[in-house]
Design a protein around this motif. Structure first.
Motif, PDB file in Angstrom:
ATOM      1  N   PRO A   2       0.758  -1.134  -0.062  1.00  0.00           N
ATOM      2  CA  PRO A   2      -0.044  -0.247  -0.039  1.00  0.00           C
ATOM      3  C   PRO A   2       0.758   1.165   0.103  1.00  0.00           C
ATOM      4  CG  PRO A   2      -0.790  -1.533   1.660  1.00  0.00           C
ATOM      5  CD  PRO A   2       0.661  -1.989   1.309  1.00  0.00           C
ATOM      6  N   VAL A   3       0.433   2.329  -0.655  1.00  0.00           N
ATOM      7  CA  VAL A   3       1.211   3.757  -0.555  1.00  0.00           C
ATOM      8  C   VAL A   3       0.990   4.313   0.659  1.00  0.00           C
ATOM      9  CG1 VAL A   3      -0.870   5.062  -1.382  1.00  0.00           C
ATOM     10  CG2 VAL A   3       1.439   5.659  -2.104  1.00  0.00           C
ATOM     11  N   VAL A   4       2.196   4.867   1.005  1.00  0.00           N
ATOM     12  CA  VAL A   4       2.302   5.821   2.278  1.00  0.00           C
ATOM     13  C   VAL A   4       1.599   6.881   2.119  1.00  0.00           C
ATOM     14  CG1 VAL A   4       3.926   6.472   4.119  1.00  0.00           C
ATOM     15  CG2 VAL A   4       4.466   4.204   2.996  1.00  0.00           C
ATOM     16  N   GLY A   5       1.081   7.438   3.243  1.00  0.00           N
ATOM     17  CA  GLY A   5       0.270   8.690   3.127  1.00  0.00           C
ATOM     18  C   GLY A   5      -1.039   8.620   2.508  1.00  0.00           C
ATOM     19  N   VAL A   6      -1.626   9.697   2.283  1.00  0.00           N
ATOM     20  CA  VAL A   6      -3.198   9.923   1.727  1.00  0.00           C
ATOM     21  C   VAL A   6      -2.956   9.813   0.353  1.00  0.00           C
ATOM     22  CG1 VAL A   6      -5.208  11.331   1.590  1.00  0.00           C
ATOM     23  CG2 VAL A   6      -3.631  11.588   3.748  1.00  0.00           C
ATOM     24  N   PRO A   7      -3.629   8.992  -0.336  1.00  0.00           N
ATOM     25  CA  PRO A   7      -3.635   8.656  -1.970  1.00  0.00           C
ATOM     26  C   PRO A   7      -4.124  10.280  -2.289  1.00  0.00           C
ATOM     27  CG  PRO A   7      -4.509   6.823  -0.871  1.00  0.00           C
ATOM     28  CD  PRO A   7      -4.731   7.724   0.201  1.00  0.00           C
ATOM     29  N   LEU A   8      -3.806  10.581  -3.560  1.00  0.00           N
ATOM     30  CA  LEU A   8      -4.148  11.804  -4.176  1.00  0.00           C
ATOM     31  C   LEU A   8      -4.901  11.430  -5.291  1.00  0.00           C
ATOM     32  CD1 LEU A   8      -1.000  13.777  -4.130  1.00  0.00           C
ATOM     33  CD2 LEU A   8      -3.210  14.463  -2.888  1.00  0.00           C
ATOM     34  N   TYR A   9      -6.321  10.953  -4.922  1.00  0.00           N
ATOM     35  CA  TYR A   9      -7.269  10.673  -5.892  1.00  0.00           C
ATOM     36  C   TYR A   9      -7.676  11.717  -6.883  1.00  0.00           C
ATOM     37  CZ  TYR A   9      -7.727   6.007  -3.593  1.00  0.00           C
ATOM     38  OH  TYR A   9      -7.414   4.868  -2.857  1.00  0.00           O
ATOM     39  N   LEU A  10      -7.839  11.732  -8.155  1.00  0.00           N
ATOM     40  CA  LEU A  10      -8.767  12.543  -8.922  1.00  0.00           C
ATOM     41  C   LEU A  10      -9.762  11.786  -9.562  1.00  0.00           C
ATOM     42  CD1 LEU A  10      -5.814  14.572 -10.670  1.00  0.00           C
ATOM     43  CD2 LEU A  10      -7.401  15.335  -8.900  1.00  0.00           C
ATOM     44  N   ARG A  11     -10.722  11.372  -8.757  1.00  0.00           N
ATOM     45  CA  ARG A  11     -11.860  10.379  -9.202  1.00  0.00           C
ATOM     46  C   ARG A  11     -12.837  11.234 -10.082  1.00  0.00           C
ATOM     47  NH1 ARG A  11     -12.115   8.617  -3.441  1.00  0.00           N
ATOM     48  NH2 ARG A  11     -11.315   6.298  -3.584  1.00  0.00           N
ATOM     49  N   PRO A  12     -13.440  10.510 -11.262  1.00  0.00           N
ATOM     50  CA  PRO A  12     -14.122  10.932 -12.152  1.00  0.00           C
ATOM     51  C   PRO A  12     -15.424  11.354 -11.996  1.00  0.00           C
ATOM     52  CG  PRO A  12     -13.863   8.629 -12.543  1.00  0.00           C
ATOM     53  CD  PRO A  12     -13.131   9.065 -11.410  1.00  0.00           C
ATOM     54  N   ARG A  13     -15.918  12.414 -12.648  1.00  0.00           N
ATOM     55  CA  ARG A  13     -17.389  12.731 -12.442  1.00  0.00           C
ATOM     56  C   ARG A  13     -18.092  11.557 -13.234  1.00  0.00           C
ATOM     57  NH1 ARG A  13     -18.864  15.888 -16.271  1.00  0.00           N
ATOM     58  NH2 ARG A  13     -21.399  16.342 -16.236  1.00  0.00           N
ATOM     59  N   LEU A  14     -19.183  10.993 -12.756  1.00  0.00           N
ATOM     60  CA  LEU A  14     -19.980  10.095 -13.324  1.00  0.00           C
ATOM     61  C   LEU A  14     -21.403  10.145 -13.203  1.00  0.00           C
ATOM     62  CD1 LEU A  14     -17.789   6.906 -12.506  1.00  0.00           C
ATOM     63  CD2 LEU A  14     -17.811   8.233 -14.453  1.00  0.00           C
ATOM     64  N   GLU A 428       9.978   5.303 -25.058  1.00  0.00           N
ATOM     65  CA  GLU A 428      10.293   5.973 -23.421  1.00  0.00           C
ATOM     66  C   GLU A 428       9.074   6.664 -23.337  1.00  0.00           C
ATOM     67  OE1 GLU A 428      11.739   5.011 -20.931  1.00  0.00           O
ATOM     68  OE2 GLU A 428      13.656   3.901 -21.392  1.00  0.00           O
ATOM     69  N   ALA A 429       8.538   7.542 -24.327  1.00  0.00           N
ATOM     70  CA  ALA A 429       7.618   8.743 -24.404  1.00  0.00           C
ATOM     71  C   ALA A 429       6.188   8.176 -24.165  1.00  0.00           C
ATOM     72  CB  ALA A 429       7.801   9.552 -25.420  1.00  0.00           C
ATOM     73  N   ASP A 430       6.052   6.768 -24.465  1.00  0.00           N
ATOM     74  CA  ASP A 430       4.573   6.074 -24.438  1.00  0.00           C
ATOM     75  C   ASP A 430       4.045   6.160 -22.911  1.00  0.00           C
ATOM     76  OD1 ASP A 430       2.296   5.255 -25.545  1.00  0.00           O
ATOM     77  OD2 ASP A 430       2.910   3.168 -25.636  1.00  0.00           O
ATOM     78  N   LEU A 431       3.628   7.096 -22.534  1.00  0.00           N
ATOM     79  CA  LEU A 431       3.096   7.098 -21.037  1.00  0.00           C
ATOM     80  C   LEU A 431       1.587   7.276 -21.058  1.00  0.00           C
ATOM     81  CD1 LEU A 431       5.945   9.225 -19.391  1.00  0.00           C
ATOM     82  CD2 LEU A 431       5.650   6.814 -19.428  1.00  0.00           C
ATOM     83  N   ILE A 432       0.760   6.452 -20.490  1.00  0.00           N
ATOM     84  CA  ILE A 432      -0.549   6.785 -20.975  1.00  0.00           C
ATOM     85  C   ILE A 432      -0.990   8.020 -19.721  1.00  0.00           C
ATOM     86  CG2 ILE A 432      -2.941   6.014 -20.316  1.00  0.00           C
ATOM     87  CD1 ILE A 432      -1.268   4.467 -22.624  1.00  0.00           C
ATOM     88  N   THR A 433      -0.257   8.087 -18.497  1.00  0.00           N
ATOM     89  CA  THR A 433      -0.431   9.070 -17.762  1.00  0.00           C
ATOM     90  C   THR A 433       1.064   9.513 -17.288  1.00  0.00           C
ATOM     91  OG1 THR A 433      -0.687   7.737 -15.853  1.00  0.00           O
ATOM     92  CG2 THR A 433      -2.664   8.717 -16.820  1.00  0.00           C
ATOM     93  N   ARG A 434       1.407  10.582 -17.316  1.00  0.00           N
ATOM     94  CA  ARG A 434       2.892  11.298 -16.938  1.00  0.00           C
ATOM     95  C   ARG A 434       2.680  10.989 -15.308  1.00  0.00           C
ATOM     96  NH1 ARG A 434       1.556  14.916 -20.745  1.00  0.00           N
ATOM     97  NH2 ARG A 434       2.955  14.641 -22.882  1.00  0.00           N
ATOM     98  N   ARG A 435       1.734  11.343 -14.432  1.00  0.00           N
ATOM     99  CA  ARG A 435       1.670  11.420 -13.229  1.00  0.00           C
ATOM    100  C   ARG A 435       1.469   9.901 -12.672  1.00  0.00           C
ATOM    101  NH1 ARG A 435      -3.701  11.534 -10.644  1.00  0.00           N
ATOM    102  NH2 ARG A 435      -5.271  10.915 -12.547  1.00  0.00           N
ATOM    103  N   MET A 436       1.679   9.926 -11.378  1.00  0.00           N
ATOM    104  CA  MET A 436       1.347   8.692 -10.607  1.00  0.00           C
ATOM    105  C   MET A 436      -0.255   8.727 -10.447  1.00  0.00           C
ATOM    106  SD  MET A 436       2.320   7.386  -6.842  1.00  0.00           S
ATOM    107  CE  MET A 436       4.335   7.940  -7.066  1.00  0.00           C
ATOM    108  N   VAL A 437      -1.051   7.515 -10.572  1.00  0.00           N
ATOM    109  CA  VAL A 437      -2.259   7.627 -10.451  1.00  0.00           C
ATOM    110  C   VAL A 437      -2.420   6.413  -9.324  1.00  0.00           C
ATOM    111  CG1 VAL A 437      -4.339   6.125 -11.571  1.00  0.00           C
ATOM    112  CG2 VAL A 437      -2.623   7.505 -12.911  1.00  0.00           C
ATOM    113  N   PHE A 438      -3.325   6.990  -8.454  1.00  0.00           N
ATOM    114  CA  PHE A 438      -3.843   6.103  -7.496  1.00  0.00           C
ATOM    115  C   PHE A 438      -4.758   5.336  -7.503  1.00  0.00           C
ATOM    116  CE2 PHE A 438      -1.139   9.548  -5.857  1.00  0.00           C
ATOM    117  CZ  PHE A 438      -0.226   9.109  -5.018  1.00  0.00           C
TER     118      PHE A 438
END
Length: 503
Positions: A2-14, A428-438
């Protein structure tokens, strides 16, 4: 781990029916099993609902005019056919190429519901004139080219709009006597050149009929759009003084979509991104990518090149707000000005009209540690960055994990985890997301990730056949009682597909 700390979610609007579709996990897995990964899934019924919501704003303000779907937002046949059948006298389509014009005609749109915009090669311009569509003119040169075609081929007069840009604020709007010019654009003619444009219309009245004016602005700022709309009303007055009889003001698109559901999540993530750029917390992105922000001697410089993924007002709500704001010179809301002059209002939403109309699915192929820190993993997907180009448009939002099975019980390593999503290209540049996704747990090979709300520009706008990897196929799905029915996008016809509704 598990990740340490509070996950930085960006949950989608559905919203419905997308929420109901995402609950059908076995159904979605069966689609990918049959048609491969990646896969685009569309909800044609939702685009009709979205068009109705825009028209409701018209009714609330007692306005007339037409909503045009900006076709460039998605290549789908199902979406265009559904709109063509929904209301034959209602929603139109804005086409920006010869191929889109052919497609719209083939999907059932009549020429009176078609607007031709964007860069126009001679073939596109000729077919638009030949069938009798309306042409949104970008320059004097384009007007002359169109008029020459009409004369040469003995065509009926073509309805045209003059698209304007480069609007100035009044001298006193800033409070310091400074004029502010709207952001420059390569589309439309500067409003200062309107006299030349109107003179050209007068010379070529045998070939074109001026039905109105339009504007193009590369901004989401309401104040700039209100200023431009007010200026268009003034230009219409100038038209009438010359004996012309325009009746339409077209304000284009740019109404936006809210992708992230929670304002607090968006605020926490953007704050944390700034802290990470400054080195005050561990990196949140692959190789410290800053999305336009940079650290210069302990100071953040630059601007975040991010779409405002949390938007309290977007789509029809944005239009309603725009129509209600006081104009800077005349002091009355745009809706009032339009009513006073009996002008029609045209809008051209793309992203906002396909809001909640679909999702993109990708199979998890491989999961491994990055070696960059405890709890960080690389998740390789059966898609590449061109298949779901949310980040290409600056949109940051989490995918939804759809397990292959019911989950099989949690292990000690289950729990929120930070992952990097990478694609199937040998780059190397084929990143679906550049950010870490939680994610709520570490994905496993065979699981699916669902990227919600991708129908607007993110689904197929950048798709390609690089390295002979498959481009996503697209299916249309319709709710029928308690189950879902599907067909290939190109096979969807509203009058015959189960669950569809005729015109």
């Amino acid at each position: 781990m598990p990740v340490v700390g509070v996950p930085l979610y960006l949950r989608p609007r559905l919203e419905s029916p997308l929420t109901s579709l995402l609950d059908e996990v076995p159904f979605l897995h069966s689609l990918v099993d049959a048609l491969g990964s990646p896969l685009n899934v569309l909800l044609p019924e939702r685009i009709v609902e979205n068009a109705d919501r825009f028209r409701a704003v018209y009714r609330d303000h007692h306005l007339t005019g037409r909503v045009y779907y900006a076709h460039k937002a998605n290549r789908s046949s199902a979406l265009v056919r559904r709109l063509a059948a929904a209301d034959p006298a209602g929603t139109g389509v804005d086409v920006a190429s010869l191929g889109e014009l052919r497609h719209a005609l083939g999907c059932g749109f009549t020429p009176d519901r078609i607007m031709a915009t964007g860069p126009k090669d001679p073939e596109f311009l000729w077919l638009a004139a030949r069938v009798g569509g309306t042409v949104n003119i970008d320059s004097c040169g384009e007007l002359e080219q169109l008029a020459d075609m009409v004369t040469k081929y003995d065509l009926p007069r073509v309805d045209v709009l003059l698209r304007l840009s480069a609007f100035e604020s009044p001298d006193d709007s800033t409070g310091v006597g400074v004029r502010v010019l709207s952001r420059s654009s390569r589309f439309g003619s500067p409003v200062g050149e309107v006299g030349e444009l109107l003179s050209a219309v007068e010379r070529r009245r045998d070939a074109v009929e001026l039905t109105g004016v339009a504007y193009h602005l590369d901004t989401t700022a309401l104040a700039e759009k209100v200023r431009a709309l007010e200026r268009c009303v003034m230009v219409m007055d100038e038209c009438r003084a010359r004996g012309l009889a325009p009746r339409v003001i077209d304000i284009g698109g740019g109404f936006g979509v809210g992708y992230v559901d929670d304002a607090g999540q968006w605020e926490r993530y953007t704050t944390a991104l700034t802290e990470a750029v400054l080195g005050a917390r561990p990196p949140l992105t692959w190789r410290g990518h800053g999305y336009g922000l940079r650290n210069e001697s302990g100071t953040v410089r630059g601007a975040a090149a991010l779409y405002p993924a949390y938007r309290p007002t977007a789509g029809p709500g944005y239009l309603a707000e725009l129509l209600s704001m006081p104009t800077p010179s005349l002091g009355r809301p745009p809706a009032t000005l339009l009513l006073e002059h009996l002008y029609d209002l045209h809008v051209e939403p793309g992203r906002a009209l396909v809001d909640q109309c679909g999702l993109s699915l990708a199979r998890v192929l491989d999961v491994r540690r990055t070696g960059q820190g405890a709890g960080e993993f690389l998740v390789r997907l059966g898609m590449n960055a061109g298949d779901v180009s949310l980040e290409e448009h600056g949109v940051l939002v989490d995918p939804i994990l759809l397990p292959r099975t019911g989950g099989g019980g949690e292990s000690e390593e289950d729990g929120p985890v930070g992952v990097h999503l990478v694609g199937n290209l040998c780059l190397e540049a084929d990143l679906i997301t550049r950010r870490m996704v939680f994610l709520p747990r570490l994905p496993r090979a065979g699981d699916l990730l669902a990227f919600a709300n991708t129908a607007g520009y993110a689904m197929d706008f950048h798709a390609h056949h690089a390295q002979r990897q498959p481009v996503a196929r697209t299916v249309a799905v319709v709710r029928e009682g308690d189950s879902w029915r599907w067909c290939l996008d190109e096979e969807y016809w509203p009058i015959t597909h189960p669950g569809g509704h005729g015109a």
